[in-house]
Scaffold this motif. Structure first.
Motif, PDB file in Angstrom:
ATOM      1  N   GLN A 139       0.824  -1.207   0.000  1.00  0.00           N
ATOM      2  CA  GLN A 139       0.000   0.000   0.000  1.00  0.00           C
ATOM      3  C   GLN A 139       0.859   1.258   0.000  1.00  0.00           C
ATOM      4  OE1 GLN A 139      -2.616  -0.219   3.328  1.00  0.00           O
ATOM      5  NE2 GLN A 139      -4.071  -1.564   2.299  1.00  0.00           N
ATOM      6  N   ASN A 171       1.310   2.566  -3.377  1.00  0.00           N
ATOM      7  CA  ASN A 171       0.091   2.964  -4.060  1.00  0.00           C
ATOM      8  C   ASN A 171       0.074   4.498  -4.201  1.00  0.00           C
ATOM      9  OD1 ASN A 171      -2.493   3.401  -4.926  1.00  0.00           O
ATOM     10  ND2 ASN A 171      -3.489   2.330  -3.246  1.00  0.00           N
ATOM     11  N   GLU A 208      -2.231   6.309  -1.779  1.00  0.00           N
ATOM     12  CA  GLU A 208      -1.702   6.343  -0.420  1.00  0.00           C
ATOM     13  C   GLU A 208      -0.699   7.488  -0.277  1.00  0.00           C
ATOM     14  OE1 GLU A 208      -1.379   5.082   3.523  1.00  0.00           O
ATOM     15  OE2 GLU A 208      -2.734   4.335   1.989  1.00  0.00           O
TER      16      GLU A 208
END
Length: 110
Positions: free
Chosen positions: A40, A43, A46
């Motif tokens: 994540q 990402n 994020e």
């Protein structure tokens, strides 16, 4: 002598208490949670969320909002003053043309 025996007995008891100890194990789902969290972090959403959550970004947004409000309020005031000035000029011109017409009429009547 008795103290040495007590000390040795205490050491033996301590060592025997360690006999049943095995290697520490982690929660079976811990590794998968760590891997997911690492994924994540890469990402882009994020990254954007981390950037927006910074106090410096929040302060910049507030200052930008205040500057925009000040600009709009000042622009409205300038527009209102320009309209009032134009209305005063038209009123003055209308008054002047009326008075000049009257003076022309008085001259024509003589």
């Amino acid at each position: 002598m008795k103290r040495e025996q007590q000390a040795e007995q205490w050491v033996n008891e301590a060592m025997e208490s360690l006999d049943g100890i095995g290697r520490a194990t982690a929660n079976p789902f811990l590794f998968t949670r760590i891997e997911e969290r690492l994924r994540q972090r890469n990402n882009p959403w994020e990254k954007l969320a981390r950037f927006v959550a910074r106090p410096a970004f929040a302060l910049a947004v507030v200052l930008l909002f205040l500057a925009a409000n000040f600009y709009v309020a000042n622009q409205e005031k300038q527009d209102r003053l320009a309209r009032e000035k134009q209305a005063n000029e038209q009123l003055f011109a209308a008054e002047y043309s009326t008075s000049s017409n009257l003076s022309n009429e008085f001259s024509a009547n003589k």
